[in-house]
Design an enzyme around this catalytic site. Structure first.
Site, PDB file in Angstrom:
ATOM      1  N   ARG A  22       0.831  -1.212   0.000  1.00 32.17           N
ATOM      2  CA  ARG A  22       0.000   0.000   0.000  1.00 32.17           C
ATOM      3  C   ARG A  22       0.863   1.258   0.000  1.00 32.17           C
ATOM      4  NH1 ARG A  22      -3.606  -3.054   3.415  1.00 32.17           N
ATOM      5  NH2 ARG A  22      -2.573  -2.259   5.288  1.00 32.17           N
ATOM      6  N   SER A  39      -1.566 -16.492   5.825  1.00 32.63           N
ATOM      7  CA  SER A  39      -2.653 -15.674   6.370  1.00 32.63           C
ATOM      8  C   SER A  39      -3.891 -16.471   6.776  1.00 32.63           C
ATOM      9  CB  SER A  39      -3.039 -14.605   5.334  1.00 32.63           C
ATOM     10  OG  SER A  39      -3.808 -13.601   5.948  1.00 32.63           O
ATOM     11  N   ASN A  42      -5.220 -18.488  12.796  1.00 32.05           N
ATOM     12  CA  ASN A  42      -4.751 -19.343  13.900  1.00 32.05           C
ATOM     13  C   ASN A  42      -5.756 -19.312  15.058  1.00 32.05           C
ATOM     14  OD1 ASN A  42      -3.022 -17.249  12.940  1.00 32.05           O
ATOM     15  ND2 ASN A  42      -1.253 -18.309  13.766  1.00 32.05           N
ATOM     16  N   CYS A  43      -6.235 -18.091  15.314  1.00 34.82           N
ATOM     17  CA  CYS A  43      -7.064 -17.904  16.505  1.00 34.82           C
ATOM     18  C   CYS A  43      -8.410 -18.627  16.374  1.00 34.82           C
ATOM     19  CB  CYS A  43      -7.278 -16.416  16.760  1.00 34.82           C
ATOM     20  SG  CYS A  43      -5.727 -15.490  16.737  1.00 34.82           S
ATOM     21  N   ALA A 285      12.628  -7.743  12.626  1.00 33.24           N
ATOM     22  CA  ALA A 285      11.872  -8.925  13.063  1.00 33.24           C
ATOM     23  C   ALA A 285      10.652  -8.468  13.845  1.00 33.24           C
ATOM     24  CB  ALA A 285      12.738  -9.851  13.913  1.00 33.24           C
ATOM     25  N   GLY A 287       6.531  -9.940  15.642  1.00 34.86           N
ATOM     26  CA  GLY A 287       5.631 -11.037  16.007  1.00 34.86           C
ATOM     27  C   GLY A 287       6.119 -11.866  17.189  1.00 34.86           C
ATOM     28  N   TYR A 431     -24.328   4.534  27.557  1.00 31.26           N
ATOM     29  CA  TYR A 431     -25.271   3.866  28.463  1.00 31.26           C
ATOM     30  C   TYR A 431     -26.676   3.789  27.881  1.00 31.26           C
ATOM     31  CZ  TYR A 431     -28.981   3.373  31.799  1.00 31.26           C
ATOM     32  OH  TYR A 431     -30.137   2.967  32.390  1.00 31.26           O
TER      33      TYR A 431
HETATM   34  P1  FAD Z   1       2.638 -16.789  12.901  1.00 31.69           P
HETATM   35  O1  FAD Z   1       1.325 -16.184  12.683  1.00 31.69           O
HETATM   36  O2  FAD Z   1       2.718 -18.066  13.660  1.00 31.69           O
HETATM   37  O3  FAD Z   1       3.333 -16.973  11.491  1.00 31.69           O
HETATM   38  C1  FAD Z   1       4.623 -17.472  11.375  1.00 31.69           C
HETATM   39  C2  FAD Z   1       4.743 -18.198  10.044  1.00 31.69           C
HETATM   40  O4  FAD Z   1       6.105 -18.271   9.726  1.00 31.69           O
HETATM   41  C3  FAD Z   1       4.236 -19.640  10.115  1.00 31.69           C
HETATM   42  O5  FAD Z   1       3.255 -19.870   9.149  1.00 31.69           O
HETATM   43  C4  FAD Z   1       5.479 -20.473   9.875  1.00 31.69           C
HETATM   44  O6  FAD Z   1       5.217 -21.643   9.119  1.00 31.69           O
HETATM   45  C5  FAD Z   1       6.345 -19.511   9.094  1.00 31.69           C
HETATM   46  N1  FAD Z   1       7.780 -19.797   9.210  1.00 31.69           N
HETATM   47  C6  FAD Z   1       8.472 -20.102  10.341  1.00 31.69           C
HETATM   48  N2  FAD Z   1       9.773 -20.279  10.061  1.00 31.69           N
HETATM   49  C7  FAD Z   1       9.908 -20.082   8.742  1.00 31.69           C
HETATM   50  C8  FAD Z   1      11.021 -20.137   7.864  1.00 31.69           C
HETATM   51  N3  FAD Z   1      12.238 -20.399   8.314  1.00 31.69           N
HETATM   52  N4  FAD Z   1      10.820 -19.891   6.545  1.00 31.69           N
HETATM   53  C9  FAD Z   1       9.571 -19.606   6.090  1.00 31.69           C
HETATM   54  N5  FAD Z   1       8.488 -19.557   6.869  1.00 31.69           N
HETATM   55  C10 FAD Z   1       8.655 -19.777   8.187  1.00 31.69           C
HETATM   56  N6  FAD Z   1      -3.569 -14.539  19.620  1.00 31.69           N
HETATM   57  C11 FAD Z   1      -4.481 -13.644  20.047  1.00 31.69           C
HETATM   58  O7  FAD Z   1      -4.160 -12.476  20.218  1.00 31.69           O
HETATM   59  N7  FAD Z   1      -5.787 -14.033  20.269  1.00 31.69           N
HETATM   60  C12 FAD Z   1      -6.201 -15.309  20.082  1.00 31.69           C
HETATM   61  O8  FAD Z   1      -7.386 -15.623  20.277  1.00 31.69           O
HETATM   62  C13 FAD Z   1      -5.249 -16.270  19.670  1.00 31.69           C
HETATM   63  N8  FAD Z   1      -5.603 -17.563  19.493  1.00 31.69           N
HETATM   64  C14 FAD Z   1      -4.680 -18.456  19.039  1.00 31.69           C
HETATM   65  C15 FAD Z   1      -5.061 -19.776  18.841  1.00 31.69           C
HETATM   66  C16 FAD Z   1      -4.138 -20.695  18.362  1.00 31.69           C
HETATM   67  C17 FAD Z   1      -4.557 -22.114  18.184  1.00 31.69           C
HETATM   68  C18 FAD Z   1      -2.814 -20.284  18.047  1.00 31.69           C
HETATM   69  C19 FAD Z   1      -1.816 -21.256  17.504  1.00 31.69           C
HETATM   70  C20 FAD Z   1      -2.425 -18.974  18.249  1.00 31.69           C
HETATM   71  C21 FAD Z   1      -3.348 -18.051  18.743  1.00 31.69           C
HETATM   72  N9  FAD Z   1      -2.989 -16.721  18.974  1.00 31.69           N
HETATM   73  C22 FAD Z   1      -3.916 -15.822  19.426  1.00 31.69           C
HETATM   74  C23 FAD Z   1      -1.600 -16.265  18.759  1.00 31.69           C
HETATM   75  C24 FAD Z   1      -1.435 -15.585  17.417  1.00 31.69           C
HETATM   76  O9  FAD Z   1      -1.936 -16.418  16.424  1.00 31.69           O
HETATM   77  C25 FAD Z   1       0.044 -15.298  17.204  1.00 31.69           C
HETATM   78  O10 FAD Z   1       0.465 -14.427  18.217  1.00 31.69           O
HETATM   79  C26 FAD Z   1       0.331 -14.664  15.858  1.00 31.69           C
HETATM   80  O11 FAD Z   1      -0.106 -15.484  14.818  1.00 31.69           O
HETATM   81  C27 FAD Z   1       1.838 -14.419  15.711  1.00 31.69           C
HETATM   82  O12 FAD Z   1       2.135 -13.945  14.449  1.00 31.69           O
HETATM   83  P2  FAD Z   1       3.548 -14.220  13.782  1.00 31.69           P
HETATM   84  O13 FAD Z   1       3.522 -13.576  12.455  1.00 31.69           O
HETATM   85  O14 FAD Z   1       4.610 -13.857  14.734  1.00 31.69           O
HETATM   86  O15 FAD Z   1       3.619 -15.791  13.654  1.00 31.69           O
END
Ligand code: FAD
Length: 558
Positions: A22, A39, A42-43, A285, A287, A431
């Site tokens: 964007r 995308s 997860n949640c 970095a 997340g 309210y």
């Molecule tokens: P992710 O979203 O995990 O993405 C990381 C991605 O990087 C993955 O797909 C992985 O395969 C990829 N990857 C890793 N290493 C490499 C590599 N070397 N090369 C290429 N790709 C790679 N958070 C909330 O706030 N509320 C919720 O209700 C909630 N519920 C959740 C329920 C579940 C079951 C889970 C698993 C998580 C939940 N979370 C929730 C947490 C939230 O999903 C994470 O905090 C968030 O997704 C983190 O984002 P991220 O980009 O850091 O990692």
């Protein structure tokens, strides 16, 4: 034109990619994802397994094709980045489809590889074929398929964090018997114990068997026997390990500085460091994989939640495009549903403040989520913590009916804006009877704090009752005799608030004697305290959260 590489295609990575595009149509953006899906929600995964979300496709927020087209991205799934050379500005990619490795160069790199579930080396786990972790779509599909083919009757969830509790609920909703095993005395660590007790009660009432203070020792008979570290054992058909996560930072462990638990270290512009602590201007970095600053206590921590990942994904794109913005730290605001309860938290809890040596005042309140005369009002138990000198709000927790998270969101906003506890009284909130009361529960927290600050009374707490009782403290319960008969503090005397003026002779006549007053939630006790003050009593305490909080704190899980 810059060549920007993003590693990880879900929360943080996908947000960064969309924002980067964007902000610039020129840049070349390549997104590497080691798994098939980008995308995804997860949640939402636990709710798919519980049958609340029925359509598998609804979990896919974006597809590779859809996102590539809309944002003109080069998305390469099944492509794992195995090594990054920040000096040479190159990286190695392992293509899982062709089983080949190739090199790419870059001008800027963003790492968002997330965190993966911890799997301790429990004896007997290797022989078990019925255990799972839950992080992504393949994990979800594996659990789903197992449930279809094996029709398990009993599930063991190991770990009482967010994912463990959500899984316990969803498996229960699917009709399984569920045992939740948690090594700590409580589930959901962001809550303080007395607040977590409300969750324990809800879990138990909903049929989840709780084994608190008990860790898994090992598994036997191919995972069909769970043996706990207190020697007890039980049978199970499936096991979900939800013990916590560890950052997926192996790809940069030799090239970037890592924190004590393996997270990438970044500055407030989300830039990585070399192992010698030199900033790498072009490497970022975000997340779950990074250490962040706790917004309240300013210490380093790790908070694996979706809001920080999304926020960091957006601002890293802004930074790369020349914005002077910085990431100001993470509050850890979170919410989850446990059967009929909503549980929400923000900022620091009492345990963290104690550990950090930060002075605080805690107070509790119970209020209806909307007007009591409007049908289906539910209680919200609230706890708030503030600094006694600066009056700055440090954290809050809520457990209750619909609208609990709204109250915590308001407080989270107040914390981010450095508001004082007193300012909660003057917040003019929406309210109408179906939604709130003319004095919103958040306002009530402000009013209680004002009373404390103006020294109208002091608080005493549920956890102090036993010691006070041993010291023969004078407990005065101002509820009705019927309420009193359902339970009360040890050796309390009962004088209903409406009769207090006539029965003052029953109280200690020495006006300096400490009197520990309680009612059901604290409101009538406050009125009683005002009456006592006008009769010269000076040493008056109100039980924080009243008998309701005390009773919850005493709950014993069966
Ligand atoms: P992710 O979203 O995990 O993405 C990381 C991605 O990087 C993955 O797909 C992985 O395969 C990829 N990857 C890793 N290493 C490499 C590599 N070397 N090369 C290429 N790709 C790679 N958070 C909330 O706030 N509320 C919720 O209700 C909630 N519920 C959740 C329920 C579940 C079951 C889970 C698993 C998580 C939940 N979370 C929730 C947490 C939230 O999903 C994470 O905090 C968030 O997704 C983190 O984002 P991220 O980009 O850091 O990692």
């Amino acid at each position: 034109m810059k060549k920007i590489i993003i590693v990880g295609g879900v929360a943080g990575g996908a947000s960064a990619a969309a924002r980067l595009r964007r902000l610039s149509e020129e840049d070349q953006i390549i997104l590497f994802e080691k798994d098939e899906y980008i995308s995804f929600a997860n949640c939402g995964l636990p709710y798919y397994l519980g049958g609340v979300i029925q359509d598998h496709d609804r979990l896919l927020v974006q597809t590779v094709e859809g996102m590539s087209k809309r944002f003109a991205l080069d998305i390469r799934n099944f492509s794992e980045v195995i090594k990054v050379d920040p000096q040479a500005k190159t990286l190695q990619v392992y293509d899982h489809r062709n089983q080949t490795t190739y090199e790419e160069d870059f001008d800027v790199i963003i790492l968002s590889p997330g965190a993966k579930p911890l799997v301790p080396p429990f004896a007997g786990l290797q022989e078990a074929t019925n255990w799972f972790t839950l992080r992504n779509i393949p994990d979800t599909d594996a659990i789903y398929a197992f449930m279809q083919t094996h029709q398990p009757k009993h599930a063991t969830v190991v770990g009482g964090g967010f994912i463990g509790v959500e899984m316990a609920e969803n498996l229960r909703e699917k009709g399984l018997e569920v045992t939740l095993v948690e090594k700590m005395p409580q589930v959901l660590a962001p809550l303080d114990f007395e607040m977590a007790q409300l969750v324990h009660e809800e879990l138990q009432l909903s049929g989840v068997k709780l084994r608190l203070n008990a860790g898994v020792d090992h598994f036997e008979q191919a995972g069909s026997q769970v043996v706990l570290d207190d020697g007890s054992r039980f049978e199970t058909d499936m096991i979900i390990l939800a013990i916590g996560v560890r950052p997926t930072t192996d790809l940069g462990k030799d090239t970037f500085a890592l924190g004590p638990r393996g997270h990438f270290l970044v500055n407030n512009r989300l830039q990585l460091f070399t192992p010698n602590n030199e900033v790498l201007e072009h490497c970022y970095a975000i997340g779950d994989a990074i250490e962040v600053v706790d917004f309240v206590n300013q210490a380093k921590t790790a908070i694996p939640l979706a809001w920080p990942a999304n926020r960091q994904g957006r601002i890293v794109a802004d930074i790369i495009n020349g914005d002077a913005i910085t990431y100001e730290g993470t509050l850890g605001s979170s919410v989850l549903k446990v059967f009929d309860l909503t549980i929400a938290t923000t900022g620091n809890n009492e345990r963290t403040l104690k550990q950090k040596g930060i002075p605080y005042v805690a107070l509790h309140a119970h209020r209806g989520n909307h007007a009591g005369y409007y049908p289906n009002a539910k209680n919200i138990a609230l706890k708030i913590l503030y600094h006694p000198d600066t009056k700055r709000i440090l954290g809050a927790q809520g457990v209750g009916g619909e609208g609990t998270e709204k109250r915590i969101d308001v407080i989270a906003t107040a914390i981010k804006l450095h508001a004082s506890i007193e300012s909660l009284s003057s917040l003019e909130l929406c309210y109408a009877p179906p939604f709130s009361s003319a004095k919103d529960p958040v306002n009530i927290l402000g009013y209680i704090a004002e009373n404390l600050i103006q020294n109208r009374y002091r608080m005493f707490y549920a956890h102090e009752v036993d010691t006070l009782a041993q010291n023969k403290a004078f407990f005065l319960d101002v509820r009705t005799p019927i309420e009193f008969s359902t339970g009360h503090l040890p050796n309390a005397i009962n004088i209903e608030v409406d009769a207090l003026r006539e029965r003052l002779a029953e109280l200690p006549q020495e006006r300096n004697t400490p009197i520990y007053v309680n009612c059901q939630v604290g409101q009538r006790a406050y009125l009683a305290i005002q009456i006592l003050r006008s009769h010269g009593y000076q040493n008056l305490y109100n039980l924080s959260g009243g008998y309701t909080t005390y009773r919850a704190s005493q709950f014993v899980s069966a």
